[in-house]
Structure formats: structure tokens, C-alpha cells
Design a protein around this motif. Structure first.
Motif, mmCIF file in Angstrom:
data_model
loop_
_atom_site.group_PDB
_atom_site.id
_atom_site.type_symbol
_atom_site.label_atom_id
_atom_site.label_comp_id
_atom_site.label_asym_id
_atom_site.label_seq_id
_atom_site.Cartn_x
_atom_site.Cartn_y
_atom_site.Cartn_z
ATOM 1 N N MET A 25 24.161 32.116 38.921
ATOM 2 C CA MET A 25 25.302 31.946 38.031
ATOM 3 C C MET A 25 24.811 31.989 36.595
ATOM 4 O O MET A 25 23.870 31.259 36.231
ATOM 5 C CB MET A 25 26.013 30.612 38.287
ATOM 6 C CG MET A 25 26.688 30.529 39.645
ATOM 7 S SD MET A 25 27.489 28.922 39.928
ATOM 8 C CE MET A 25 28.741 28.949 38.647
ATOM 9 N N SER A 26 25.405 32.829 35.782
ATOM 10 C CA SER A 26 25.011 32.934 34.383
ATOM 11 C C SER A 26 25.165 31.587 33.685
ATOM 12 O O SER A 26 26.173 30.895 33.845
ATOM 13 C CB SER A 26 25.869 33.976 33.663
ATOM 14 O OG SER A 26 25.679 35.256 34.236
ATOM 15 N N GLY A 27 24.147 31.200 32.941
ATOM 16 C CA GLY A 27 24.182 29.934 32.231
ATOM 17 C C GLY A 27 23.847 28.734 33.079
ATOM 18 O O GLY A 27 23.878 27.599 32.596
ATOM 19 N N PHE A 28 23.503 28.955 34.360
ATOM 20 C CA PHE A 28 23.122 27.848 35.231
ATOM 21 C C PHE A 28 21.806 28.238 35.905
ATOM 22 O O PHE A 28 20.874 28.631 35.221
ATOM 23 C CB PHE A 28 24.247 27.525 36.233
ATOM 24 C CG PHE A 28 24.072 26.209 36.929
ATOM 25 C CD1 PHE A 28 24.232 25.022 36.236
ATOM 26 C CD2 PHE A 28 23.733 26.147 38.269
ATOM 27 C CE1 PHE A 28 24.062 23.800 36.868
ATOM 28 C CE2 PHE A 28 23.566 24.943 38.919
ATOM 29 C CZ PHE A 28 23.731 23.756 38.220
ATOM 30 N N ALA A 29 21.706 28.126 37.204
ATOM 31 C CA ALA A 29 20.524 28.599 37.926
ATOM 32 C C ALA A 29 20.747 30.063 38.284
ATOM 33 O O ALA A 29 21.767 30.413 38.873
ATOM 34 C CB ALA A 29 20.291 27.765 39.185
ATOM 35 N N LYS A 74 11.581 26.800 44.382
ATOM 36 C CA LYS A 74 11.323 26.952 42.954
ATOM 37 C C LYS A 74 10.777 28.342 42.688
ATOM 38 O O LYS A 74 10.095 28.938 43.529
ATOM 39 C CB LYS A 74 10.351 25.894 42.428
ATOM 40 C CG LYS A 74 8.990 25.851 43.091
ATOM 41 C CD LYS A 74 8.161 24.704 42.510
ATOM 42 C CE LYS A 74 6.816 24.566 43.205
ATOM 43 N NZ LYS A 74 6.041 23.432 42.652
ATOM 44 N N ASP A 75 11.105 28.890 41.522
ATOM 45 C CA ASP A 75 10.580 30.178 41.089
ATOM 46 C C ASP A 75 9.277 29.931 40.325
ATOM 47 O O ASP A 75 9.181 29.002 39.521
ATOM 48 C CB ASP A 75 11.595 30.925 40.233
ATOM 49 C CG ASP A 75 12.167 30.074 39.109
ATOM 50 O OD1 ASP A 75 12.550 28.918 39.363
ATOM 51 O OD2 ASP A 75 12.240 30.557 37.967
ATOM 52 N N LEU A 128 19.470 22.436 40.734
ATOM 53 C CA LEU A 128 19.046 22.112 39.374
ATOM 54 C C LEU A 128 18.775 23.384 38.586
ATOM 55 O O LEU A 128 18.059 24.276 39.060
ATOM 56 C CB LEU A 128 17.765 21.269 39.369
ATOM 57 C CG LEU A 128 17.859 19.781 39.715
ATOM 58 C CD1 LEU A 128 18.422 19.551 41.113
ATOM 59 C CD2 LEU A 128 16.488 19.144 39.581
ATOM 60 N N ARG A 129 19.294 23.439 37.374
ATOM 61 C CA ARG A 129 18.934 24.530 36.481
ATOM 62 C C ARG A 129 17.590 24.211 35.826
ATOM 63 O O ARG A 129 17.061 23.107 35.942
ATOM 64 C CB ARG A 129 20.017 24.759 35.435
ATOM 65 C CG ARG A 129 20.157 23.659 34.405
ATOM 66 C CD ARG A 129 21.267 23.929 33.412
ATOM 67 N NE ARG A 129 21.061 25.164 32.662
ATOM 68 C CZ ARG A 129 21.899 25.611 31.735
ATOM 69 N NH1 ARG A 129 23.011 24.927 31.458
ATOM 70 N NH2 ARG A 129 21.659 26.723 31.079
ATOM 71 N N ALA A 130 17.021 25.188 35.133
ATOM 72 C CA ALA A 130 15.744 24.996 34.454
ATOM 73 C C ALA A 130 15.833 23.843 33.461
ATOM 74 O O ALA A 130 16.853 23.660 32.794
ATOM 75 C CB ALA A 130 15.333 26.279 33.728
ATOM 76 N N PHE A 131 14.757 23.072 33.392
ATOM 77 C CA PHE A 131 14.557 21.976 32.436
ATOM 78 C C PHE A 131 15.445 20.762 32.695
ATOM 79 O O PHE A 131 15.497 19.857 31.866
ATOM 80 C CB PHE A 131 14.721 22.457 30.989
ATOM 81 C CG PHE A 131 13.727 23.523 30.611
ATOM 82 C CD1 PHE A 131 12.391 23.226 30.446
ATOM 83 C CD2 PHE A 131 14.151 24.838 30.450
ATOM 84 C CE1 PHE A 131 11.473 24.218 30.126
ATOM 85 C CE2 PHE A 131 13.239 25.838 30.116
ATOM 86 C CZ PHE A 131 11.897 25.516 29.953
ATOM 87 N N HIS A 183 15.588 24.769 40.825
ATOM 88 C CA HIS A 183 15.372 24.085 42.097
ATOM 89 C C HIS A 183 16.612 24.126 42.969
ATOM 90 O O HIS A 183 17.741 23.983 42.493
ATOM 91 C CB HIS A 183 15.038 22.604 41.878
ATOM 92 C CG HIS A 183 13.592 22.317 41.598
ATOM 93 N ND1 HIS A 183 12.583 23.204 41.846
ATOM 94 C CD2 HIS A 183 13.000 21.192 41.094
ATOM 95 C CE1 HIS A 183 11.420 22.658 41.493
ATOM 96 N NE2 HIS A 183 11.653 21.438 41.032
ATOM 97 N N GLY A 184 16.367 24.259 44.281
ATOM 98 C CA GLY A 184 17.307 23.859 45.306
ATOM 99 C C GLY A 184 16.611 22.823 46.161
ATOM 100 O O GLY A 184 15.500 23.073 46.648
ATOM 101 N N LEU A 185 17.208 21.637 46.342
ATOM 102 C CA LEU A 185 16.618 20.561 47.126
ATOM 103 C C LEU A 185 17.605 20.156 48.210
ATOM 104 O O LEU A 185 18.675 19.616 47.918
ATOM 105 C CB LEU A 185 16.312 19.328 46.264
ATOM 106 C CG LEU A 185 15.288 19.443 45.141
ATOM 107 C CD1 LEU A 185 15.945 19.934 43.854
ATOM 108 C CD2 LEU A 185 14.643 18.083 44.860
ATOM 109 N N TYR A 186 17.254 20.427 49.466
ATOM 110 C CA TYR A 186 18.110 20.062 50.592
ATOM 111 C C TYR A 186 17.443 18.912 51.333
ATOM 112 O O TYR A 186 16.310 19.039 51.804
ATOM 113 C CB TYR A 186 18.323 21.241 51.529
ATOM 114 C CG TYR A 186 19.297 20.945 52.652
ATOM 115 C CD1 TYR A 186 20.660 21.138 52.471
ATOM 116 C CD2 TYR A 186 18.857 20.436 53.866
ATOM 117 C CE1 TYR A 186 21.566 20.845 53.490
ATOM 118 C CE2 TYR A 186 19.749 20.144 54.885
ATOM 119 C CZ TYR A 186 21.097 20.340 54.694
ATOM 120 O OH TYR A 186 21.985 20.043 55.701
#
Length: 271
Positions: free
Chosen positions: A59-63, A261-262, A240-243, A212-215
Motif C-alpha cells: 500500500m502506498s504510504g504504508f508497507a 522483513k525486507d 508494521l511500516r518502516a521505522f 514487518h508482518g508478525l503473525y
């Protein structure tokens, strides 16, 4: 023996209280297990007798780097054409049942805890030959090629066969099951399992460029997300988006989550 949460499915009773924990903010989203119901599933092209909870998408502006699905495949279901994007790499992690996976014609059986890395452009198929439904996470990312660095090969393993690498000075209370070598620059994403023993902590507010994706696979914790402390339990998903600052206090039982995580690439610059 490890246990793995997965969506409750079904629908709540009509008299269920509406108050819940779902939230979407500028820095993070929390999707509790209780909202992953039948009505929010999606059907995917060229998948038969299957459905997916799409819990993250770029999503633009998010993750912006990944998508994450929980896919449920009924007995006899699956796909001979599961991935339509030749630039997409993937990781599968089985949380219920078992699936028959072929990669480049080579067959594999993945039971609970089974893990597969699927390079971009690889040909793979997946079917459920068992008598019970199977569920697995499917994390997808567009692979970022780097001149002079080869693409990583496919591999299949099980988390029970991989060690937990404990963080230093934690008395083996906080660690990571890493499925690839963190120093292997062929990989531009990691999908790992983080373990915190009862009462263990992430003792600082991690603030970093990785999305991040945390399941939550098992256990309970209080997790710091940006400005908020939130309670999480099995089947909850944090996005979670960056930072976005994060920290954690584990609860009275072992707390474990599947983590995306990337990694290992320059920050992309606009053109």
C-alpha cells in the motif's frame, strides 16, 4: 511439540459484543484473530477448493514490499498455476494439515512446521492429498535482482529441524529460527520465527527501515507498536511500516511469531 494458530473462520454469534482490538494507524495495523472470519476471505485465480485471508498487501504510504496470505486448501484442492507473477518470490509455512508441493518437478510433503522458499520464476504446484483441510502462510515479495549476485535456489525444510539462535546476553530467552543465513546477500527477504520464553523482553524500541508482518503462532504478550502498548494472542497479525518503533514483553507462556522483513538491499530512490 510446536503449536500453530490459524484463523477461527466461521462467524460470531449475532449477540457477540462488537468491541474488539482491530486498528489501522499511520504506522501499524493490528488484525486480531477474531476478525479473520469467512466473510473476509478471497478466492485466488487458478486455485480450486481454496480460499485465502489476505492479511497484508503493498500500500502506498504504508508497507510497500510484501503481501501475506493465510491459505486454506480443502482435500483435493490446490493449484497447478499458483503464482502468476514471474518476478514474485515466496515462502510457504504450514500451520495445519499437510500439502504436496512440487518445485521444478521435484516432489515434497510439507506437514505442520514445513517451510519452503520459492525463487522468483520457479515453477511449483501445490495440492492437498489428505482428508483434512490444510492451512499455510504464503508470503510474497517482488525479488530485487542485483548485478553480480546470483538468485537464491529453492529449498524445503521444517522448523523442527532448524535451531533457535539465541540473542547474546539473554540466557537463551529471546531468539530467532532463521531459515537462511543472514549474511547471504542472495536473499532480499527473511521469513523467520521469533521465540520469547515466558517473561522475556525485547528491551528497547526497535526502529528500523525493515517492514514487518508478525503473525502470532502461540502465546500471549504485550507489544509496543509506535506509541501504543497492545495485548496480542495466538492468531493475531501485526503489520508494521518502516521505522515503526516496537518492543515486547512476553506473557506467562512461550511467545512465538512468524516474522517477515525486507533485507540486504539499498533503499529504493524515486525517479
Amino acid at each position: 511439540m510446536a503449536s500453530y494458530a490459524s484463523p477461527a473462520a466461521g462467524l460470531p454469534a449475532q449477540m457477540t459484543l462488537h468491541t474488539g482490538r482491530a486498528v489501522f494507524t499511520e504506522a501499524y495495523a493490528l488484525i486480531p484473530h477474531g476478525v479473520m472470519r469467512d466473510i473476509v476471505t478471497s478466492r485466488l485465480p487458478h486455485w480450486r477448493d481454496s480460499r485465502a485471508w489476505i492479511i497484508a498487501r503493498p500500500m502506498s504510504g504504508f508497507a510497500e514490499t510484501f503481501s501475506q496470505y493465510i491459505v486454506e486448501v480443502a482435500p483435493g484442492g490446490g493449484s497447478e498455476r499458483p503464482e502468476q507473477n514471474p518476478e514474485a518470490e515466496g515462502v510457504l509455512f504450514v500451520v495445519a494439515g499437510q500439502v504436496a508441493l512440487t518445485i521444478g518437478g521435484e516432489p515434497h510433503m510439507l506437514g505442520e512446521g514445513g517451510y519452503a522458499f520459492l525463487p522468483a520464476g520457479s515453477h511449483w504446484t501445490l495440492t492437498n492429498r489428505a482428508t483434512a483441510p490444510a492451512r499455510f502462510h504464503w508470503v510474497r515479495k517482488r525479488y530485487e535482482m542485483v548485478e553480480g549476485i546470483d538468485s537464491p535456489p529453492a529449498f524445503v525444510t521444517n522448523e523442527q529441524d532448524e535451531p533457535i539462535r539465541w540473542m547474546p546476553d539473554t540466557d537463551e530467552r529471546w531468539g530467532t529460527t532463521s531459515f537462511v543465513d543472514p549474511a547471504d546477500l542472495r536473499h532480499d527477504m527473511h521469513v523467520n520465527i521469533v521465540t520469547l520464553e515466558p517473561g522475556a523482553v525485547i528491551p528497547f524500541e526497535e526502529t528500523h527501515v525493515m517492514e514487518h508482518g508478525l503473525y502470532v503462532l502461540e502465546g500471549k504478550a504485550v507489544y509496543r507498536l509506535n506509541r501504543d502498548w497492545v495485548e496480542v494472542e495466538p492468531g493475531d497479525f501485526m503489520w508494521l511500516r518502516a521505522f515503526c518503533p516496537q518492543a515486547c514483553y512476553a506473557g506467562p507462556e512461550r511467545f512465538r511469531y512468524l516474522l517477515y522483513k525486507d533485507v540486504n538491499r539499498h533503499a529504493r530512490l524515486p525517479f
